[in-house]
Design a protein around this motif. Structure first.
Motif, PDB file in Angstrom:
ATOM      1  N   LEU A  20       0.829  -1.205   0.000  1.00 39.97           N
ATOM      2  CA  LEU A  20       0.000   0.000   0.000  1.00 39.97           C
ATOM      3  C   LEU A  20       0.864   1.256   0.000  1.00 39.97           C
ATOM      4  CD1 LEU A  20      -2.770   1.423   0.273  1.00 39.97           C
ATOM      5  CD2 LEU A  20      -2.499   1.191   2.741  1.00 39.97           C
ATOM      6  N   VAL A  21       1.857   1.304   0.875  1.00 43.61           N
ATOM      7  CA  VAL A  21       2.736   2.467   0.952  1.00 43.61           C
ATOM      8  C   VAL A  21       3.538   2.621  -0.341  1.00 43.61           C
ATOM      9  CG1 VAL A  21       4.744   3.436   2.152  1.00 43.61           C
ATOM     10  CG2 VAL A  21       2.847   2.474   3.467  1.00 43.61           C
ATOM     11  N   ALA A  22       4.018   1.507  -0.881  1.00 43.52           N
ATOM     12  CA  ALA A  22       4.756   1.574  -2.140  1.00 43.52           C
ATOM     13  C   ALA A  22       3.869   2.132  -3.253  1.00 43.52           C
ATOM     14  CB  ALA A  22       5.271   0.193  -2.524  1.00 43.52           C
ATOM     15  N   GLY A  23       2.614   1.719  -3.284  1.00 46.63           N
ATOM     16  CA  GLY A  23       1.691   2.230  -4.288  1.00 46.63           C
ATOM     17  C   GLY A  23       1.416   3.710  -4.128  1.00 46.63           C
ATOM     18  N   ILE A  24       1.270   4.159  -2.896  1.00 53.04           N
ATOM     19  CA  ILE A  24       1.016   5.575  -2.638  1.00 53.04           C
ATOM     20  C   ILE A  24       2.221   6.417  -3.044  1.00 53.04           C
ATOM     21  CG2 ILE A  24       0.671   7.285  -0.807  1.00 53.04           C
ATOM     22  CD1 ILE A  24      -1.106   5.187   0.597  1.00 53.04           C
ATOM     23  N   VAL A  25       3.421   5.955  -2.689  1.00 48.39           N
ATOM     24  CA  VAL A  25       4.631   6.686  -3.047  1.00 48.39           C
ATOM     25  C   VAL A  25       4.791   6.732  -4.562  1.00 48.39           C
ATOM     26  CG1 VAL A  25       7.164   6.606  -2.948  1.00 48.39           C
ATOM     27  CG2 VAL A  25       5.809   6.244  -0.872  1.00 48.39           C
ATOM     28  N   LEU A  26       4.560   5.606  -5.207  1.00 52.19           N
ATOM     29  CA  LEU A  26       4.680   5.551  -6.660  1.00 52.19           C
ATOM     30  C   LEU A  26       3.658   6.463  -7.331  1.00 52.19           C
ATOM     31  CD1 LEU A  26       6.472   3.980  -8.639  1.00 52.19           C
ATOM     32  CD2 LEU A  26       4.626   2.325  -8.851  1.00 52.19           C
ATOM     33  N   MET A  27       2.444   6.487  -6.801  1.00 58.80           N
ATOM     34  CA  MET A  27       1.402   7.342  -7.364  1.00 58.80           C
ATOM     35  C   MET A  27       1.754   8.823  -7.169  1.00 58.80           C
ATOM     36  SD  MET A  27      -2.703   7.346  -6.599  1.00 58.80           S
ATOM     37  CE  MET A  27      -2.468   7.780  -4.902  1.00 58.80           C
ATOM     38  N   ALA A  28       2.332   9.137  -6.016  1.00 53.47           N
ATOM     39  CA  ALA A  28       2.707  10.529  -5.757  1.00 53.47           C
ATOM     40  C   ALA A  28       3.802  11.004  -6.710  1.00 53.47           C
ATOM     41  CB  ALA A  28       3.168  10.684  -4.308  1.00 53.47           C
ATOM     42  N   LYS A  29       4.731  10.119  -7.043  1.00 53.54           N
ATOM     43  CA  LYS A  29       5.791  10.472  -7.982  1.00 53.54           C
ATOM     44  C   LYS A  29       5.251  10.575  -9.405  1.00 53.54           C
ATOM     45  CE  LYS A  29       9.801   8.656  -5.557  1.00 53.54           C
ATOM     46  NZ  LYS A  29      10.948   7.747  -5.636  1.00 53.54           N
ATOM     47  N   GLY A  30       4.300   9.708  -9.721  1.00 53.76           N
ATOM     48  CA  GLY A  30       3.719   9.717 -11.064  1.00 53.76           C
ATOM     49  C   GLY A  30       4.700   9.206 -12.101  1.00 53.76           C
ATOM     50  N   GLY A  31       4.443   9.530 -13.330  1.00 53.75           N
ATOM     51  CA  GLY A  31       5.362   9.184 -14.407  1.00 53.75           C
ATOM     52  C   GLY A  31       5.183   7.780 -14.937  1.00 53.75           C
ATOM     53  N   GLU A  32       6.210   7.334 -15.624  1.00 54.43           N
ATOM     54  CA  GLU A  32       6.162   6.040 -16.310  1.00 54.43           C
ATOM     55  C   GLU A  32       6.124   4.866 -15.332  1.00 54.43           C
ATOM     56  OE1 GLU A  32       9.039   3.534 -19.266  1.00 54.43           O
ATOM     57  OE2 GLU A  32       8.951   5.701 -19.532  1.00 54.43           O
ATOM     58  N   ALA A  33       6.824   4.986 -14.219  1.00 54.74           N
ATOM     59  CA  ALA A  33       6.837   3.895 -13.237  1.00 54.74           C
ATOM     60  C   ALA A  33       5.439   3.659 -12.675  1.00 54.74           C
ATOM     61  CB  ALA A  33       7.818   4.209 -12.114  1.00 54.74           C
ATOM     62  N   ASN A  34       4.715   4.731 -12.419  1.00 54.26           N
ATOM     63  CA  ASN A  34       3.354   4.598 -11.921  1.00 54.26           C
ATOM     64  C   ASN A  34       2.471   3.906 -12.957  1.00 54.26           C
ATOM     65  OD1 ASN A  34       1.114   4.938 -10.169  1.00 54.26           O
ATOM     66  ND2 ASN A  34       0.513   6.745 -11.323  1.00 54.26           N
ATOM     67  N   ALA A  35       2.622   4.291 -14.205  1.00 55.81           N
ATOM     68  CA  ALA A  35       1.825   3.675 -15.259  1.00 55.81           C
ATOM     69  C   ALA A  35       2.160   2.193 -15.412  1.00 55.81           C
ATOM     70  CB  ALA A  35       2.051   4.404 -16.578  1.00 55.81           C
ATOM     71  N   LYS A  36       3.430   1.851 -15.188  1.00 52.84           N
ATOM     72  CA  LYS A  36       3.867   0.475 -15.388  1.00 52.84           C
ATOM     73  C   LYS A  36       3.520  -0.425 -14.201  1.00 52.84           C
ATOM     74  CE  LYS A  36       7.913  -2.178 -16.775  1.00 52.84           C
ATOM     75  NZ  LYS A  36       9.331  -2.112 -17.131  1.00 52.84           N
ATOM     76  N   TYR A  37       3.683   0.071 -12.974  1.00 51.34           N
ATOM     77  CA  TYR A  37       3.556  -0.774 -11.793  1.00 51.34           C
ATOM     78  C   TYR A  37       2.350  -0.465 -10.904  1.00 51.34           C
ATOM     79  CZ  TYR A  37       8.319  -2.086 -12.935  1.00 51.34           C
ATOM     80  OH  TYR A  37       9.437  -2.527 -13.582  1.00 51.34           O
ATOM     81  N   GLY A  38       1.663   0.630 -11.148  1.00 51.90           N
ATOM     82  CA  GLY A  38       0.565   1.022 -10.267  1.00 51.90           C
ATOM     83  C   GLY A  38      -0.529  -0.015 -10.157  1.00 51.90           C
ATOM     84  N   ASN A  39      -0.978  -0.529 -11.282  1.00 49.73           N
ATOM     85  CA  ASN A  39      -2.049  -1.518 -11.262  1.00 49.73           C
ATOM     86  C   ASN A  39      -1.578  -2.844 -10.661  1.00 49.73           C
ATOM     87  OD1 ASN A  39      -4.760  -2.226 -11.851  1.00 49.73           O
ATOM     88  ND2 ASN A  39      -4.025  -3.446 -13.575  1.00 49.73           N
ATOM     89  N   LYS A  40      -0.325  -3.210 -10.923  1.00 48.47           N
ATOM     90  CA  LYS A  40       0.211  -4.454 -10.371  1.00 48.47           C
ATOM     91  C   LYS A  40       0.284  -4.381  -8.844  1.00 48.47           C
ATOM     92  CE  LYS A  40       2.836  -5.654 -14.457  1.00 48.47           C
ATOM     93  NZ  LYS A  40       4.134  -5.864 -15.073  1.00 48.47           N
ATOM     94  N   LEU A  41       0.667  -3.224  -8.335  1.00 46.51           N
ATOM     95  CA  LEU A  41       0.710  -3.057  -6.883  1.00 46.51           C
ATOM     96  C   LEU A  41      -0.690  -3.111  -6.279  1.00 46.51           C
ATOM     97  CD1 LEU A  41       3.443  -0.311  -6.480  1.00 46.51           C
ATOM     98  CD2 LEU A  41       3.562  -2.671  -5.699  1.00 46.51           C
ATOM     99  N   MET A  42      -1.667  -2.533  -6.970  1.00 45.23           N
ATOM    100  CA  MET A  42      -3.036  -2.569  -6.473  1.00 45.23           C
ATOM    101  C   MET A  42      -3.554  -4.013  -6.427  1.00 45.23           C
ATOM    102  SD  MET A  42      -6.457  -0.554  -7.765  1.00 45.23           S
ATOM    103  CE  MET A  42      -6.361  -1.239  -9.406  1.00 45.23           C
TER     104      MET A  42
END
Length: 64
Positions: A20-42
């Motif tokens: 959960l925390v990793a997803g929140i941090v990734l979402m806050a940063k945004g960008g390509e990493a969020n697009a690539k890993y956001g759904n997988k983390l969810m």
């Protein structure tokens, strides 16, 4: 058996919080990493939560 179940439950809860925390941090940063890993983390978070609920149910059923 109960102690192993409780340890497993705690591990699943900690894994849920970490993802959960990793997803929140990734979402806050945004960008390509969020697009690539956001759904997988969810999906991983939901899987850990589901597994934790199964363990809770099993522990409650074994208790009685």
């Amino acid at each position: 058996m109960m102690i192993a179940g409780v340890v497993l439950l705690i591990a699943l809860m900690l894994a849920t919080v970490v993802v959960l925390v990793a997803g929140i941090v990734l979402m806050a940063k945004g960008g390509e990493a969020n697009a690539k890993y956001g759904n997988k983390l969810m999906v991983a978070r939901v899987a850990f939560q589901g597994a934790a609920l199964v363990v809770v149910a099993a522990l409650l059923m074994l208790k009685n």
